[in-house]
Design a protein around this motif. Structure first.
Motif, short mmCIF file in Angstrom:
data_model
loop_
_atom_site.label_atom_id
_atom_site.label_comp_id
_atom_site.label_asym_id
_atom_site.label_seq_id
_atom_site.Cartn_x
_atom_site.Cartn_y
_atom_site.Cartn_z
N VAL A 1 0.87 -1.16 0.00
CA VAL A 1 0.00 0.00 0.00
C VAL A 1 0.91 1.22 0.00
O VAL A 1 1.54 1.54 1.01
N LEU A 2 1.00 1.88 -1.14
CA LEU A 2 1.83 3.06 -1.31
C LEU A 2 0.94 4.31 -1.29
O LEU A 2 -0.20 4.27 -1.77
N GLN A 3 1.48 5.38 -0.75
CA GLN A 3 0.70 6.62 -0.69
C GLN A 3 1.52 7.77 -1.25
O GLN A 3 2.72 7.89 -0.99
N LYS A 4 0.84 8.62 -2.02
CA LYS A 4 1.51 9.83 -2.49
C LYS A 4 1.53 10.85 -1.35
O LYS A 4 0.47 11.15 -0.74
N LYS A 5 2.70 11.34 -1.05
CA LYS A 5 2.85 12.28 0.05
C LYS A 5 1.99 13.53 -0.17
O LYS A 5 1.86 14.02 -1.31
N VAL A 6 1.42 14.01 0.90
CA VAL A 6 0.51 15.16 0.80
C VAL A 6 1.23 16.38 0.29
O VAL A 6 0.67 17.21 -0.44
N ASP A 7 2.51 16.54 0.64
CA ASP A 7 3.26 17.72 0.22
C ASP A 7 4.01 17.50 -1.08
O ASP A 7 4.84 18.31 -1.47
N ALA A 8 3.74 16.36 -1.78
CA ALA A 8 4.45 16.07 -3.03
C ALA A 8 3.84 16.85 -4.19
O ALA A 8 2.66 17.08 -4.24
#
Length: 238
Positions: free
Chosen positions: A231-238
């Protein structure tokens, strides 16, 4: 089972609402059809036009809607962000070069909104894994019985590649159809995938599971892991 897991992951790890979902390498659309039936706005991506035409027929039969995109999973762009991307059961390993695998992860990261999830499942091949593999399984629906045989016919650690042969034996009443195909898969150890993922800093691992898809039972990302669901997540600040 897979789609139940996807929804549980959206609730447990996601931020915000999850409506727009991309199924990568969707083939005949197993997950596209089910997620559309559950009310999601689904996009099915594949480079096989015959599979996508079959998917369109399946959706029409069930009076479901989904967006279909003929594209290369190694390098694609979408017109608007997605909340989640799905790519399970070794589809990722069809990308047999480092450049294609990296381009794929960057394409997914670009397509995801901040806080969105990428659920990626594939076999990790530990260093002590037996290169010999021969599996067979059977499924039946009504009068149609399908037997699938899988065999590794070539395995090279140096090239990080194995060649798999699939044989399908399809019986419907007195009719019999036999199909055979071979294709390459890229090999990954856990450390090799970690190294690749570090090149896409927008994505971070939130949790790791195996092919049982049990949201309450994550597994260690160690050298014993073989059936991996990240489960990978895109960072909120990316």
């Amino acid at each position: 089972m897979e789609c139940d897991f996807f929804e549980s992951a959206f609730k447990q790890f996601g931020e915000g609402q999850f409506r727009r979902v991309l199924d990568i390498g969707c083939g005949g659309g197993r997950n596209v059809v089910e997620m559309a039936a559950r009310g999601y706005d689904v996009l099915g991506l594949d480079n096989n036009e015959k599979s996508l035409k079959y998917l369109e027929k399946r959706l029409k039969r069930r009076d479901l809607g989904a967006e279909i995109l003929t594209a290369d999973m190694a390098n694609f762009t979408l017109d608007k962000p997605i909340d989640a991307a799905l790519c399970t059961f070794n589809t990722f390993r069809h990308l047999v070069s480092e450049n294609d695998a990296l381009s794929h992860l960057r394409s997914v990261a670009k397509a995801l909104r901040p806080g969105g999830l990428y659920i990626l499942g594939f076999h990790i091949i530990p260093l002590d894994a037996d290169p010999e593999c021969h599996e067979r399984w059977t499924a039946q629906h009504g009068k149609t019985k399908v037997t699938t045989t899988l065999k590794v016919v070539r395995f090279s650690r140096a090239e990080r590649r194995e060649i798999l042969r699939f044989n399908l034996h399809i019986r419907k009443g007195d009719e019999v159809l036999r199909l055979k195909t071979e294709y390459p898969y890229r090999l990954y150890t856990g450390d090799e995938f970690r190294k690749l993922l570090r090149k896409v800093p927008e994505l971070e691992i939130r949790e790791v599971y195996d092919f049982w898809y049990e949201i309450d039972h994550p597994v260690p990302f160690d050298h014993e892991l073989s059936d991996a669901v990240f489960v990978l997540q895109k960072k909120v600040d990316a």
